[in-house]
Every structure is written in structure tokens, then in C-alpha cells.
Scaffold this motif. Structure first.
Motif, short mmCIF file in Angstrom:
data_model
loop_
_atom_site.label_atom_id
_atom_site.label_comp_id
_atom_site.label_asym_id
_atom_site.label_seq_id
_atom_site.Cartn_x
_atom_site.Cartn_y
_atom_site.Cartn_z
N ARG A 87 0.82 -1.21 0.00
CA ARG A 87 0.00 0.00 0.00
C ARG A 87 0.86 1.26 0.00
O ARG A 87 0.52 2.25 -0.66
CB ARG A 87 -0.94 -0.01 1.21
CG ARG A 87 -2.02 -1.08 1.11
CD ARG A 87 -2.95 -1.08 2.32
NE ARG A 87 -3.89 -2.17 2.24
CZ ARG A 87 -5.03 -2.13 1.57
NH1 ARG A 87 -5.35 -1.01 0.91
NH2 ARG A 87 -5.84 -3.16 1.55
N ASN A 91 0.58 3.82 -3.05
CA ASN A 91 0.20 5.22 -2.79
C ASN A 91 1.25 6.19 -3.30
O ASN A 91 0.92 7.23 -3.87
CB ASN A 91 -0.04 5.43 -1.30
CG ASN A 91 -1.29 4.74 -0.79
OD1 ASN A 91 -2.20 4.45 -1.57
ND2 ASN A 91 -1.35 4.47 0.49
N ASP A 175 -3.65 -2.09 -5.49
CA ASP A 175 -3.85 -1.75 -4.08
C ASP A 175 -3.81 -2.96 -3.16
O ASP A 175 -3.86 -2.82 -1.93
CB ASP A 175 -5.16 -0.98 -3.89
CG ASP A 175 -6.38 -1.78 -4.34
OD1 ASP A 175 -6.20 -2.91 -4.83
OD2 ASP A 175 -7.50 -1.27 -4.20
#
Length: 262
Positions: A87, A91, A175
Motif C-alpha cells: 500500500r 500510494n 492496491d
């Protein structure tokens, strides 16, 4: 039984920067190897983010809880840590245009009294040398491997495939990511090789085994592997981690092991 480790990376002969990254925490038997991908220096960023995150977070958990934890708890910790790292990379890739599309492969090992808990994502590999037999103990997450499994290519045809470096699973590109995780027995005398495809694409299994057998010192073996990959063209970065189990085994063949003892 005790463990000896050695790790090294090399830029190879065709690249300007090194997108491979390794981390080893000997005190808790932790090995992390990553091969990054992406434009500019994004692959380098992804692989270093991954190895640093896992070394810090999983390494700390293993120091605090790992010796008393059951193998199932360690598996969960490995899954959670890789998910959190995924993650973080995902991101970063989606908030900074310079890092768009970056990702990385992963080989993650935790040596325990039960054996080696080995997880991987992508086409970086782990091998085990026992006696004179070298066995690949990870299975590539790649289009080429899928074609081999489906019988669309023979092993001989695969050597010349243009799909050799197309991975079907990587850390940071979506994700969520699935870590393939298995437990492997460890016996005294076993040597484990963790590597990026900069090594495995250049040298076949017989060559890898011969170099390991010809160089009993882990540092000399690692350098010999890197030198041989470069002599074959060095078309990619090269990352190597070697781990050797030394000691004696119980009469029934089960290994003595320092990790997990109180």
C-alpha cells in the motif's frame, strides 16, 4: 544449527542504475530481496522502499515477538507487513508522477526452528542446494511460467521467449497483492540462494549449482555468481543473498535450530 549469511548486488553491464535491493537481519533469520521496475529511478525507489519497510517493521516484530510466536503467527505477520508495504508503494506511485507505474518483485525468507518460511511475489527466485542437488523452491509469477504450465511452450522454447520478463504479480502495482508463502525443511549443510532474474536469466541451474559447489565460502560464491552473470552479458542488475545452515542434526533427521529458543 547456526546460519551464515552473505549478500551482494551489482549493477551489471547494461544498466546505469541499480534497481535491485537486499536486506538481511541475521539475528532473526530475515532475508529480503527485491527487483524494482518502473521508469526513471522509480524501480530503485520501489525496491528500496520494500526492503527497508520489511526490514524495519517485520524485523522489529520478529525481535519482539517472533521467538515466542507460532509459525502461523509469523505467517500472518509476513502477510500483513507485505500488504502494508504494498500500500505504501502503491500510494507513492499514485501521488507522485515520477513514480507512476512503479513496482517490485519480492523474495522474503524467515528462518525458524520449524524451517524456512518463504514468501515471494514475481519472478525473483529462491533455490536450495542440498548435497550436490540444486532445486528451485519458488515458482515464478510470470507470463512465461503460465505458458510453460499450460503446455504452450517447451522449456527449450522458453529460453528464447520474448515474454521472459513479464511478471503477473508484483508489489506496489495494485492496491492489494498476494504473497505466495510456503514452509521448507532446513537440514544441516543446506545452502539457500535468493536472487533476482539478473542472475537466473544469465545462468541455468547446472551453472548455479556448480559455482556454489566450487566456492565453499559464501562471499566467494556470491562474487563468482555475479562475475559469471556479467561474463554472460550482465543484461540486468544482479542481486544475491546466500544463507547456509551449519551444524548437526538429530538422529531422526530433524534439525537443531537456535531461533525460537528461550
Amino acid at each position: 544449527m547456526t546460519l551464515e549469511f552473505f549478500s551482494a548486488t551489482d549493477v551489471g553491464r547494461a544498466r546505469d542504475n541499480n534497481e535491485d535491493s537486499v536486506a538481511v537481519e541475521e539475528s532473526v533469520g530475515l532475508v529480503v530481496l527485491a527487483d524494482g521496475m518502473g521508469g526513471y529511478n522509480a524501480g530503485e525507489v520501489a525496491s528500496q522502499m520494500l526492503t527497508s519497510f520489511i526490514r524495519s517493521e517485520l524485523g522489529r516484530w520478529l525481535k519482539e515477538s517472533g521467538s515466542l510466536a507460532a509459525a502461523a503467527d509469523v505467517r500472518r505477520a509476513m502477510d500483513i507487513c507485505v500488504d502494508n508495504a504494498n500500500r505504501a508503494i502503491f500510494n507513492a506511485a499514485n501521488t507522485n508522477p515520477r513514480y507512476a507505474g512503479m513496482g517490485t518483485t519480492l523474495v522474503l525468507g524467515v528462518f525458524r526452528k520449524e524451517g524456512l518460511l518463504l514468501g515471494h511475489v514475481g519472478d525473483s527466485r529462491a533455490y536450495r542446494l542440498r548435497g550436490e542437488q540444486l532445486v528451485q523452491i519458488t515458482r515464478d509469477h510470470s507470463l512465461l511460467q503460465e505458458q510453460l504450465d499450460a503446455g504452450l511452450l517447451t522449456p527449450e522454447e522458453a529460453l528464447f521467449s520474448s515474454n521472459k520478463n513479464l511478471v503477473t504479480r508484483a508489489v506496489g502495482v495494485e492496491d492489494a497483492v498476494m504473497l505466495e508463502l510456503h514452509l521448507h525443511e532446513v537440514q544441516a549443510g543446506d545452502t539457500f540462494l535468493f536472487c533476482s532474474d539478473g542472475l537466473s536469466d544469465m545462468l541455468d541451474d547446472d551453472a548455479l549449482a556448480q559455482l556454489l559447489l566450487n566456492h565453499p565460502s559464501l562471499s566467494e560464491a556470491a562474487q563468482a555468481l555475479i562475475d559469471a552473470a556479467n561474463e554472460m552479458g550482465g543484461r540486468d542488475n544482479i542481486a544475491v543473498v546466500l544463507a547456509r545452515a551449519e551444524g548437526r542434526v538429530k538422529p531422526e533427521g530433524r534439525a537443531w535450530w537456535p531461533f525460537g529458543r528461550r
